[in-house]
Design an enzyme around this catalytic site. Structure first.
Site, PDB file in Angstrom:
ATOM      1  N   TYR A 158     -27.790  70.439 101.758  1.00 34.88           N
ATOM      2  CA  TYR A 158     -27.510  71.408 100.686  1.00 34.88           C
ATOM      3  C   TYR A 158     -27.881  70.816  99.331  1.00 34.88           C
ATOM      4  O   TYR A 158     -27.934  69.588  99.173  1.00 34.88           O
ATOM      5  CB  TYR A 158     -26.049  71.876 100.705  1.00 34.88           C
ATOM      6  CG  TYR A 158     -24.998  70.791 100.745  1.00 34.88           C
ATOM      7  CD1 TYR A 158     -24.578  70.119  99.599  1.00 34.88           C
ATOM      8  CD2 TYR A 158     -24.396  70.438 101.955  1.00 34.88           C
ATOM      9  CE1 TYR A 158     -23.588  69.152  99.648  1.00 34.88           C
ATOM     10  CE2 TYR A 158     -23.411  69.458 102.010  1.00 34.88           C
ATOM     11  CZ  TYR A 158     -23.011  68.828 100.849  1.00 34.88           C
ATOM     12  OH  TYR A 158     -22.034  67.865 100.900  1.00 34.88           O
TER      13      TYR A 158
ATOM     14  N   ASP B 118      -6.249  62.768 101.897  1.00 31.02           N
ATOM     15  CA  ASP B 118      -6.510  62.014 103.125  1.00 31.02           C
ATOM     16  C   ASP B 118      -5.327  61.144 103.548  1.00 31.02           C
ATOM     17  O   ASP B 118      -5.182  60.818 104.733  1.00 31.02           O
ATOM     18  CB  ASP B 118      -7.748  61.124 102.959  1.00 31.02           C
ATOM     19  CG  ASP B 118      -9.044  61.903 103.188  1.00 31.02           C
ATOM     20  OD1 ASP B 118      -8.975  63.135 103.345  1.00 31.02           O
ATOM     21  OD2 ASP B 118     -10.118  61.266 103.204  1.00 31.02           O
TER      22      ASP B 118
ATOM     23  N   ARG C 145     -20.364  64.128  94.660  1.00 29.14           N
ATOM     24  CA  ARG C 145     -18.958  63.664  94.573  1.00 29.14           C
ATOM     25  C   ARG C 145     -18.646  63.052  93.212  1.00 29.14           C
ATOM     26  O   ARG C 145     -17.582  63.268  92.652  1.00 29.14           O
ATOM     27  CB  ARG C 145     -18.692  62.596  95.630  1.00 29.14           C
ATOM     28  CG  ARG C 145     -18.224  63.088  96.945  1.00 29.14           C
ATOM     29  CD  ARG C 145     -17.960  61.894  97.849  1.00 29.14           C
ATOM     30  NE  ARG C 145     -16.751  61.209  97.435  1.00 29.14           N
ATOM     31  CZ  ARG C 145     -15.562  61.415  98.001  1.00 29.14           C
ATOM     32  NH1 ARG C 145     -15.458  62.234  99.009  1.00 29.14           N
ATOM     33  NH2 ARG C 145     -14.499  60.779  97.574  1.00 29.14           N
TER      34      ARG C 145
ATOM     35  N   GLU D 110      -4.996  53.044  90.133  1.00 31.90           N
ATOM     36  CA  GLU D 110      -6.168  52.958  91.003  1.00 31.90           C
ATOM     37  C   GLU D 110      -6.486  51.485  91.210  1.00 31.90           C
ATOM     38  O   GLU D 110      -6.573  50.724  90.247  1.00 31.90           O
ATOM     39  CB  GLU D 110      -7.350  53.699  90.378  1.00 31.90           C
ATOM     40  CG  GLU D 110      -8.708  53.397  90.995  1.00 31.90           C
ATOM     41  CD  GLU D 110      -8.792  53.675  92.506  1.00 31.90           C
ATOM     42  OE1 GLU D 110      -8.352  54.751  92.939  1.00 31.90           O
ATOM     43  OE2 GLU D 110      -9.290  52.786  93.238  1.00 31.90           O
TER      44      GLU D 110
HETATM   45  C1  LIG Z   1     -19.306  62.697 105.916  1.00 32.86           C
HETATM   46  C2  LIG Z   1     -18.226  63.345 105.079  1.00 32.86           C
HETATM   47  C3  LIG Z   1     -18.479  64.570 104.469  1.00 32.86           C
HETATM   48  C4  LIG Z   1     -17.473  65.221 103.746  1.00 32.86           C
HETATM   49  N1  LIG Z   1     -17.746  66.418 103.174  1.00 32.86           N
HETATM   50  C5  LIG Z   1     -16.761  67.085 102.515  1.00 32.86           C
HETATM   51  C6  LIG Z   1     -17.010  68.351 101.932  1.00 32.86           C
HETATM   52  O1  LIG Z   1     -18.139  68.892 101.994  1.00 32.86           O
HETATM   53  N2  LIG Z   1     -16.001  69.004 101.300  1.00 32.86           N
HETATM   54  C7  LIG Z   1     -14.736  68.443 101.207  1.00 32.86           C
HETATM   55  O2  LIG Z   1     -13.849  69.076 100.614  1.00 32.86           O
HETATM   56  N3  LIG Z   1     -14.471  67.229 101.738  1.00 32.86           N
HETATM   57  C8  LIG Z   1     -15.447  66.535 102.383  1.00 32.86           C
HETATM   58  N4  LIG Z   1     -15.184  65.301 102.918  1.00 32.86           N
HETATM   59  C9  LIG Z   1     -13.819  64.761 102.836  1.00 32.86           C
HETATM   60  C10 LIG Z   1     -13.501  64.142 101.479  1.00 32.86           C
HETATM   61  O3  LIG Z   1     -14.481  63.198 101.145  1.00 32.86           O
HETATM   62  C11 LIG Z   1     -12.131  63.492 101.511  1.00 32.86           C
HETATM   63  O4  LIG Z   1     -11.201  64.308 102.181  1.00 32.86           O
HETATM   64  C12 LIG Z   1     -11.607  63.257 100.100  1.00 32.86           C
HETATM   65  O5  LIG Z   1     -12.503  62.484  99.361  1.00 32.86           O
HETATM   66  C13 LIG Z   1     -10.240  62.581 100.128  1.00 32.86           C
HETATM   67  O6  LIG Z   1      -9.853  62.294  98.808  1.00 32.86           O
HETATM   68  P1  LIG Z   1      -8.562  61.417  98.533  1.00 32.86           P
HETATM   69  O7  LIG Z   1      -8.426  61.328  97.056  1.00 32.86           O
HETATM   70  O8  LIG Z   1      -7.410  61.923  99.338  1.00 32.86           O
HETATM   71  O9  LIG Z   1      -8.894  59.976  99.129  1.00 32.86           O
HETATM   72  P2  LIG Z   1      -9.989  58.911  98.641  1.00 32.86           P
HETATM   73  O10 LIG Z   1     -11.213  59.547  98.152  1.00 32.86           O
HETATM   74  O11 LIG Z   1     -10.112  57.917  99.754  1.00 32.86           O
HETATM   75  O12 LIG Z   1      -9.301  58.205  97.393  1.00 32.86           O
HETATM   76  C14 LIG Z   1      -8.268  57.262  97.553  1.00 32.86           C
HETATM   77  C15 LIG Z   1      -8.249  56.370  96.302  1.00 32.86           C
HETATM   78  O13 LIG Z   1      -7.083  55.542  96.341  1.00 32.86           O
HETATM   79  C16 LIG Z   1      -7.436  54.217  95.972  1.00 32.86           C
HETATM   80  N5  LIG Z   1      -6.426  53.354  96.591  1.00 32.86           N
HETATM   81  C17 LIG Z   1      -6.304  53.048  97.901  1.00 32.86           C
HETATM   82  N6  LIG Z   1      -5.204  52.309  98.110  1.00 32.86           N
HETATM   83  C18 LIG Z   1      -4.600  52.133  96.888  1.00 32.86           C
HETATM   84  C19 LIG Z   1      -3.417  51.482  96.459  1.00 32.86           C
HETATM   85  N7  LIG Z   1      -2.594  50.847  97.314  1.00 32.86           N
HETATM   86  N8  LIG Z   1      -3.108  51.510  95.126  1.00 32.86           N
HETATM   87  C20 LIG Z   1      -3.910  52.156  94.234  1.00 32.86           C
HETATM   88  N9  LIG Z   1      -5.066  52.794  94.607  1.00 32.86           N
HETATM   89  C21 LIG Z   1      -5.390  52.799  95.926  1.00 32.86           C
HETATM   90  C22 LIG Z   1      -8.852  54.042  96.497  1.00 32.86           C
HETATM   91  O14 LIG Z   1      -9.534  53.006  95.823  1.00 32.86           O
HETATM   92  C23 LIG Z   1      -9.450  55.431  96.208  1.00 32.86           C
HETATM   93  O15 LIG Z   1      -9.982  55.504  94.909  1.00 32.86           O
HETATM   94  C24 LIG Z   1     -16.190  64.613 103.615  1.00 32.86           C
HETATM   95  C25 LIG Z   1     -15.940  63.373 104.200  1.00 32.86           C
HETATM   96  C26 LIG Z   1     -16.948  62.732 104.912  1.00 32.86           C
HETATM   97  C27 LIG Z   1     -16.673  61.390 105.522  1.00 32.86           C
END
Ligand SMILES: Cc1cc2nc3c(=O)[nH]c(=O)nc-3n(C[C@H](O)[C@H](O)[C@H](O)COP(=O)(O)OP(=O)(O)OC[C@H]3O[C@@H](n4cnc5c(N)ncnc54)[C@H](O)[C@@H]3O)c2cc1C
Length: 397
Positions: A215, A304, A106, A32
């Site tokens: 909510y 994502d 979260r 991370e």
């Molecule tokens: C307004 C809003 C409301 C939402 N509501 C919901 C909901 O109700 N329910 C739901 O399921 N989803 C919801 N989402 C979507 C959800 O927040 C995301 O889809 C989810 O958090 C994605 O998680 P992730 O781990 O893929 O990415 P992220 O949370 O972006 O995590 C990526 C991680 O990788 C790290 N990182 C980045 N690059 C590197 C690198 N090169 N090397 C090492 N570490 C790195 C970052 O620091 C971060 O910690 C919502 C999103 C938004 C914007």
């Protein structure tokens, strides 16, 4: 032989991936880039498709301690305030889907996954370790940290979010697109709100070119509010100028309040009762078109990084957790042919991720409708009610 897996990113997706892979017997190293694990103070909805996985991972008690379990989901017109439709949740969701519909801070979801990873044999975490350089061959994958150390493994999982460096290296398919929608998010203790504004259910307020969702979280003690507006701010940037950590700004409540002028008074009162908001400029990618967008060789994308979506189905983190569960399932008992396992993972995930991405886009159009479409929507919701609001193909997965 224990497979060795590198995970880029310690968000919800990366932690879920590390947990699922280590549970299947792999040796996992998660990197991370941040100096500490911490999540912003916003809420997240968890459908039964996701709480079912958390239960399978032994996390249902931890979830029950921190989440809220809303009684129902109510859809209201932001213009008139009238109820348009209602979906029972609570025990009805459990009876229908065998798992609860939860709403959670979260940070609480992140913390419970982090604790599970830390307690899981075979998983290790490294903070302050941004992965920057990558290479793969027939025999292995290699990744370099910002400090210059190279790590070798059998597979690399890119769970590094919307601005994924792993994706840029693997697919080289440009930056995410700016949707033209901006999210204002806030979270407040319910005790600080006037009694009529407190609530233990999910409310979706549908307006013109905007909607607001509220909510409970933290066992119902806090209220999460998200307002989404069509907005051209900031102007679509040159993609090279996009900050890789996305946009997350302190927000001016006046903009949100102005957009809600003339809307139903309970909605305006809620937004006026909350002073501190944060703002996200929403970005996504078009729905996936094939498995090669989710895995190539010894590298797979998750969450994502693979399929950033609009939040109008509340499933972005949910799909990340589903990805992780599928990956862990396929890795269990897998032999050394990691490429074949990752291809199977991509093949089993991309169409569902595509469907959720597409449905989220469509929901946004429906939520923000005006004129004839709005009239048809409201009529359909009144006539069909829960049959229109429920999403069995999603929740029963
Ligand atoms: C307004 C809003 C409301 C939402 N509501 C919901 C909901 O109700 N329910 C739901 O399921 N989803 C919801 N989402 C979507 C959800 O927040 C995301 O889809 C989810 O958090 C994605 O998680 P992730 O781990 O893929 O990415 P992220 O949370 O972006 O995590 C990526 C991680 O990788 C790290 N990182 C980045 N690059 C590197 C690198 N090169 N090397 C090492 N570490 C790195 C970052 O620091 C971060 O910690 C919502 C999103 C938004 C914007």
């Amino acid at each position: 032989m224990n497979l060795r897996i590198l995970v880029a990113g310690g968000g919800i997706g990366g932690l879920a991936a590390a947990l699922a892979c280590a549970r299947s017997g792999a040796q996992v190293q998660l990197f991370e880039r941040a100096d500490g694990f911490g999540e912003v103070g916003v809420g997240i909805q968890i459908g039964p498709n996701v709480s079912r996985i958390l239960t399978r991972w032994g996390l249902s008690d931890a979830l029950a301690q921190v989440a809220a379990f809303p009684t129902h989901l109510q859809i209201r017109s932001a213009v008139t305030g009238n109820e348009l439709g209602r979906l029972p949740l609570g025990s009805t969701a459990v009876a229908r889907y065998g798992a609860p519909y939860a709403t959670i801070h979260r940070a609480d979801l992140h913390s419970l996954l982090l604790a599970a990873v830390q307690a899981q044999a075979g998983a290790s975490l490294q903070l302050h370790s941004e992965l920057r350089g990558f290479s793969q061959s027939q025999a292995q994958v290699r990744a370099r940290t910002r400090a210059g150390d190279w790590h070798e493994a059998d597979a690399l999982i890119g769970a590094d979010g919307l601005w994924s460096a792993v994706r840029q290296w693997l697919l080289d398919d440009g930056m995410p697109r700016v949707t033209g929608h901006v999210a204002y998010r806030a979270m407040v203790p319910q005790a600080t709100l006037p009694q009529p504004l407190r609530s233990q259910h999910v409310t979706v307020w549908m307006g013109h070119r905007l909607h607001v969702v509220q909510y409970p979280v933290r066992q119902g003690q806090w209220l999460n509010v998200v307002g989404i507006l069509h907005a051209s701010l900031p102007a679509a940037p040159d993609s090279s100028a996009l900050p890789l950590d996305g946009w997350d700004h302190g927000a001016d409540a006046a903009t949100l309040r102005a957009a809600l002028t003339g809307m139903a008074s309970p909605l305006q009162e809620l937004v006026h009762a909350i002073d501190h908001w944060r703002m996200w400029v929403l970005c996504d990618r078009p729905p996936m078109t094939g498995p090669r967008q989710q895995a190539r060789g010894r590298v797979a994308l998750l969450g994502d990084a693979a399929h950033p979506m609009r939040p109008y189905l509340a499933q972005g983190a949910g799909m990340a957790i589903e990805d992780a569960a599928e990956l862990g399932h396929l890795l269990a008992g897998a032999d050394a042919d990691v490429g074949a396992v990752l291809y199977r993972y991509a093949n089993r995930r991309w169409q569902r991720n595509r469907r959720v991405q597409a449905r989220a886009i469509r929901n946004g159009q429906i939520f923000h409708a005006r004129g004839l479409v709005e009239f048809g929507r409201d009529l359909a919701l009144r006539v069909l009610g829960r049959r229109l609001i429920d999403v069995p193909w999603l929740y029963s997965h």
